[in-house]
Structures are given as structure tokens and as C-alpha cells.
Design a protein around this motif. Sequence first.
Motif, PDB file in Angstrom:
ATOM      1  N   SER A  41     -34.179 -20.756   0.395  1.00 39.33           N
ATOM      2  CA  SER A  41     -33.798 -22.166   0.465  1.00 39.33           C
ATOM      3  C   SER A  41     -34.075 -22.831  -0.876  1.00 39.33           C
ATOM      4  N   ARG A  42     -33.375 -23.922  -1.130  1.00 40.91           N
ATOM      5  CA  ARG A  42     -33.582 -24.715  -2.334  1.00 40.91           C
ATOM      6  C   ARG A  42     -33.854 -26.143  -1.872  1.00 40.91           C
ATOM      7  N   PRO A  43     -35.088 -26.583  -1.886  1.00 43.77           N
ATOM      8  CA  PRO A  43     -35.424 -27.905  -1.357  1.00 43.77           C
ATOM      9  C   PRO A  43     -34.568 -28.998  -1.985  1.00 43.77           C
ATOM     10  N   GLY A  44     -34.029 -29.854  -1.129  1.00 40.57           N
ATOM     11  CA  GLY A  44     -33.222 -30.970  -1.593  1.00 40.57           C
ATOM     12  C   GLY A  44     -31.760 -30.643  -1.805  1.00 40.57           C
ATOM     13  N   PHE A  45     -31.337 -29.405  -1.477  1.00 41.03           N
ATOM     14  CA  PHE A  45     -29.958 -29.000  -1.689  1.00 41.03           C
ATOM     15  C   PHE A  45     -29.380 -28.374  -0.423  1.00 41.03           C
ATOM     16  N   ASP A  46     -28.057 -28.455  -0.289  1.00 43.72           N
ATOM     17  CA  ASP A  46     -27.321 -27.741   0.744  1.00 43.72           C
ATOM     18  C   ASP A  46     -26.608 -26.553   0.108  1.00 43.72           C
ATOM     19  N   LEU A  47     -26.504 -25.467   0.867  1.00 44.49           N
ATOM     20  CA  LEU A  47     -25.781 -24.290   0.403  1.00 44.49           C
ATOM     21  C   LEU A  47     -24.326 -24.411   0.839  1.00 44.49           C
ATOM     22  N   VAL A  48     -23.409 -24.408  -0.110  1.00 43.11           N
ATOM     23  CA  VAL A  48     -21.973 -24.489   0.163  1.00 43.11           C
ATOM     24  C   VAL A  48     -21.390 -23.075   0.094  1.00 43.11           C
ATOM     25  N   ILE A  49     -20.599 -22.707   1.088  1.00 43.86           N
ATOM     26  CA  ILE A  49     -20.039 -21.353   1.168  1.00 43.86           C
ATOM     27  C   ILE A  49     -18.526 -21.450   1.302  1.00 43.86           C
ATOM     28  N   THR A  50     -17.815 -20.714   0.463  1.00 44.44           N
ATOM     29  CA  THR A  50     -16.363 -20.686   0.528  1.00 44.44           C
ATOM     30  C   THR A  50     -15.885 -19.253   0.373  1.00 44.44           C
ATOM     31  N   LYS A  51     -14.648 -18.990   0.794  1.00 45.91           N
ATOM     32  CA  LYS A  51     -14.145 -17.616   0.756  1.00 45.91           C
ATOM     33  C   LYS A  51     -12.650 -17.620   0.470  1.00 45.91           C
ATOM     34  N   ASP A  52     -12.233 -16.775  -0.460  1.00 45.08           N
ATOM     35  CA  ASP A  52     -10.816 -16.566  -0.737  1.00 45.08           C
ATOM     36  C   ASP A  52     -10.564 -15.066  -0.902  1.00 45.08           C
ATOM     37  N   ALA A  53      -9.393 -14.634  -0.457  1.00 47.71           N
ATOM     38  CA  ALA A  53      -8.987 -13.247  -0.599  1.00 47.71           C
ATOM     39  C   ALA A  53      -7.693 -13.180  -1.395  1.00 47.71           C
ATOM     40  N   MET A  54      -7.450 -12.056  -2.049  1.00 48.79           N
ATOM     41  CA  MET A  54      -6.225 -11.838  -2.806  1.00 48.79           C
ATOM     42  C   MET A  54      -5.640 -10.479  -2.438  1.00 48.79           C
ATOM     43  N   VAL A  55      -4.304 -10.438  -2.304  1.00 47.96           N
ATOM     44  CA  VAL A  55      -3.589  -9.228  -1.914  1.00 47.96           C
ATOM     45  C   VAL A  55      -2.542  -8.917  -2.982  1.00 47.96           C
ATOM     46  N   GLU A  56      -2.496  -7.665  -3.392  1.00 48.07           N
ATOM     47  CA  GLU A  56      -1.511  -7.236  -4.388  1.00 48.07           C
ATOM     48  C   GLU A  56      -0.098  -7.495  -3.880  1.00 48.07           C
ATOM     49  N   VAL A  95     -13.818  -5.051  -1.531  1.00 49.14           N
ATOM     50  CA  VAL A  95     -12.603  -4.543  -2.172  1.00 49.14           C
ATOM     51  C   VAL A  95     -12.086  -3.353  -1.380  1.00 49.14           C
ATOM     52  N   ALA A  96     -10.760  -3.357  -1.144  1.00 48.03           N
ATOM     53  CA  ALA A  96     -10.094  -2.208  -0.529  1.00 48.03           C
ATOM     54  C   ALA A  96      -9.240  -1.543  -1.602  1.00 48.03           C
ATOM     55  N   TRP A  97      -9.648  -0.327  -2.018  1.00 54.70           N
ATOM     56  CA  TRP A  97      -8.988   0.371  -3.121  1.00 54.70           C
ATOM     57  C   TRP A  97      -7.847   1.240  -2.604  1.00 54.70           C
ATOM     58  N   PRO A  98      -6.631   1.065  -3.117  1.00 56.37           N
ATOM     59  CA  PRO A  98      -5.535   1.961  -2.750  1.00 56.37           C
ATOM     60  C   PRO A  98      -5.508   3.181  -3.665  1.00 56.37           C
ATOM     61  N   PRO A  99      -4.681   4.156  -3.361  1.00 54.86           N
ATOM     62  CA  PRO A  99      -4.524   5.289  -4.270  1.00 54.86           C
ATOM     63  C   PRO A  99      -4.109   4.788  -5.660  1.00 54.86           C
ATOM     64  N   GLY A 100      -4.634   5.431  -6.671  1.00 59.36           N
ATOM     65  CA  GLY A 100      -4.329   5.024  -8.046  1.00 59.36           C
ATOM     66  C   GLY A 100      -5.407   4.173  -8.672  1.00 59.36           C
ATOM     67  N   PHE A 101      -6.300   3.615  -7.841  1.00 59.61           N
ATOM     68  CA  PHE A 101      -7.435   2.845  -8.366  1.00 59.61           C
ATOM     69  C   PHE A 101      -8.651   3.761  -8.410  1.00 59.61           C
ATOM     70  N   THR A 127     -17.105  -1.761  -0.341  1.00 58.18           N
ATOM     71  CA  THR A 127     -15.880  -1.193  -0.888  1.00 58.18           C
ATOM     72  C   THR A 127     -15.369  -0.150   0.082  1.00 58.18           C
ATOM     73  N   VAL A 128     -14.038  -0.139   0.288  1.00 60.92           N
ATOM     74  CA  VAL A 128     -13.413   0.804   1.204  1.00 60.92           C
ATOM     75  C   VAL A 128     -12.118   1.302   0.575  1.00 60.92           C
ATOM     76  N   SER A 129     -11.529   2.318   1.192  1.00 54.53           N
ATOM     77  CA  SER A 129     -10.235   2.826   0.767  1.00 54.53           C
ATOM     78  C   SER A 129      -9.144   2.312   1.690  1.00 54.53           C
ATOM     79  N   THR A 130      -7.923   2.210   1.162  1.00 54.59           N
ATOM     80  CA  THR A 130      -6.786   1.742   1.937  1.00 54.59           C
ATOM     81  C   THR A 130      -5.527   2.423   1.412  1.00 54.59           C
ATOM     82  N   PRO A 131      -4.522   2.635   2.262  1.00 56.64           N
ATOM     83  CA  PRO A 131      -3.259   3.156   1.749  1.00 56.64           C
ATOM     84  C   PRO A 131      -2.508   2.128   0.913  1.00 56.64           C
ATOM     85  N   GLY A 132      -2.978   0.892   0.944  1.00 54.92           N
ATOM     86  CA  GLY A 132      -2.388  -0.154   0.130  1.00 54.92           C
ATOM     87  C   GLY A 132      -1.932  -1.325   0.978  1.00 54.92           C
ATOM     88  N   PRO A 133      -1.689  -2.462   0.370  1.00 54.44           N
ATOM     89  CA  PRO A 133      -1.889  -2.768  -1.053  1.00 54.44           C
ATOM     90  C   PRO A 133      -3.359  -3.038  -1.370  1.00 54.44           C
TER      91      PRO A 133
END
Length: 318
Positions: A41-56, A95-101, A127-133
Motif C-alpha cells: 500500500s502507499r498511504p494517501g494514494f489509490d492504486l489505479v489499474i487499467t488493461k489493454d490488449a493488442m492483436v496482430e 504474451v501469446a507467441w505464434p510460430p515464427g516468434f 507467456t504461452v504459444s498460439t497458432p496465431g495471431p
Amino acid sequence: MRWPRMSEPDEFEQIARLYRPLTKGAAEAFDLLDDAAAIPSRPGFDLVITKDAMVEGVHFLPGEAPDLIARKLLRVNLSDLAAKGAEPYGYFLAVAWPPGFGWPQRQAFAAGLAADGEGLVLLGGDTVSTPGPMTASLTMLGWVPAGGMIRRGGAKVGDFVLVSGTIGDGWLGLAAARGELPDPDGYLAGRYRLPTPRLDLRESLRAHANAAADVSDGLIADAGHIAKASGAGLRLHLDRLPLSPAATRWLADQSDRGAALRTLASGGDDYEVVCAVAFDAASIVGMTAIGEITEYAAIQVLVDGTPIDPGPGGWRHG
């Protein structure tokens, strides 16, 4: 389980070599040897949490350089924190790694995280594997003074609507990166590939903004999110849009100025900040007044004083 090639480090060695250095020795990350982190914890502060994902193929072009993918992933999440008035702290990565990565591409990805992760600590992930993307998701954490997070839902009738930077470069940049638009100096493609999160506005937003959002889906849509969350309406003057020289040149070549301005204001990927401020705060340095919060719960879009159809306003998520 996918067995690694003999020439590649296994999962745990990859974590040790690529990602443990990104924890920067933070005790709460436990050297990534555990399945979780413990956030103090950080006294006097709130923890802000956000999430974004990106797909090839959706958020970045197929074949994009791995370091640029990582840098954009960090930046789009930092943009969310900027709009909340939050101080970045750390992140969780998946991260989901496809073949070639393979190992070289994964090294480049980690190098991109290091390049844009100054002041941030990696706290964990998977980290995991995926057929893509290729798919990457990041959960970003930041701190704001207690009760001080800037929400979408705080705008008041009569507030000015301001936006930072320039609008439309992200959409034009995608076209430039695809080779569909001249971009001799690479400015537009650079704006698409590596947006700049507006963390420099944090103190001004904390002091003056009643509501804010980052411009990821499109200015019309994201300003509309503020109005809807605030139980109010919105009037935007697209002829007041702040435009880069490149966007201004593109606009001059279009036969329908109103439709072209609407396109720039709907394209998304700008990662600027749109906010609502009271009258006495409308001169925040680095921001342009482009509209007002209205009493009636509707979105009105004007060009040179004439109402036009706002269209979808931006990207619609599935």
C-alpha cells in the motif's frame, strides 16, 4: 505443452533472461519466481489499474518489428493512466507467441519493453504459444492521490471540451504504414506505430479536469463516452480540430471537408487526452477547446456552425 527447440531457452530461462531484469529488483515482484506479486500500500494514494490488449492484424500490422509492438503496448496502457491523472508504477504482461516468434524475436520484444519502461517495474505475467495471431496483453498500475482519479463521469453542463495534441494522425498513420498514403518523412506512420502517452498533462488534469478519457477509439466516440458517463450531452466543433501539418495537407485534398473532418475525428489511435473543464480552466497549455458539455443527452457535431451526422464516432469493439 510445446517442447522448445534445443537451441531455444526453455520458459523459465526465458523469464530469467528476458523479463527478470525488467523487475529492476522490485521486492514485490519476487524475481518472477512466484505465481503472483504482492503490491504494498502507499498511504494517501489509490492504486489505479487499467488493461489493454493488442492483436496482430488488428492493433498492429502483420510482420511489425517485435520491439515496436512492445513499445506500443506499453504506450497505449500508459495513455489510459495519463487520462486518469495517475503516476505509472508497474505492469503485468501476457504474451501469446505464434510460430515464427523464436528467441531472437522474443529478445527484441523484451528490449522494446526495456526501452520504453523507464520508471516502470514488471511485476509478473505469463507467456504461452498460439497458432496465431500474435497477441499481447498488459495490465498497468499507477498511483493517484486518494480520491483523485479523474473519471469519465464527472463532466458538468457548461464545461468546455478540450483535447491535447493533434487529432487524426493515428488514422492517417495506419494508411501511411500500409503504403496507402504518401509519408515522405515517416511522421504519420510513426504516430501510428509509437503514440506518445500524455503523461506530461498529469498535473494540469488533476488541477482542472472534471472528466477525461484517452482518445483511442476516436475523438467523437471518446468524448461521447464522457458525456454519457456524466449523464449529459456533447457539442463538438470539428472545424476547431487541432491538426498536424500532414493532416492539414491531407484535408486540403478532400472534396468533402465535413466528411473528411469527421473521419479524422473518428479514426482513433491518436492516444491524446480529451477532457471536460470549467470555464476558468479552458486555457490549459497544450490543449485546444473544441466543444461544450450540454444539458440534453445527445451528441451534436458541427462543421462551420452546420450540424452534420456524427456517424459511428469511432471504433466499435466486438
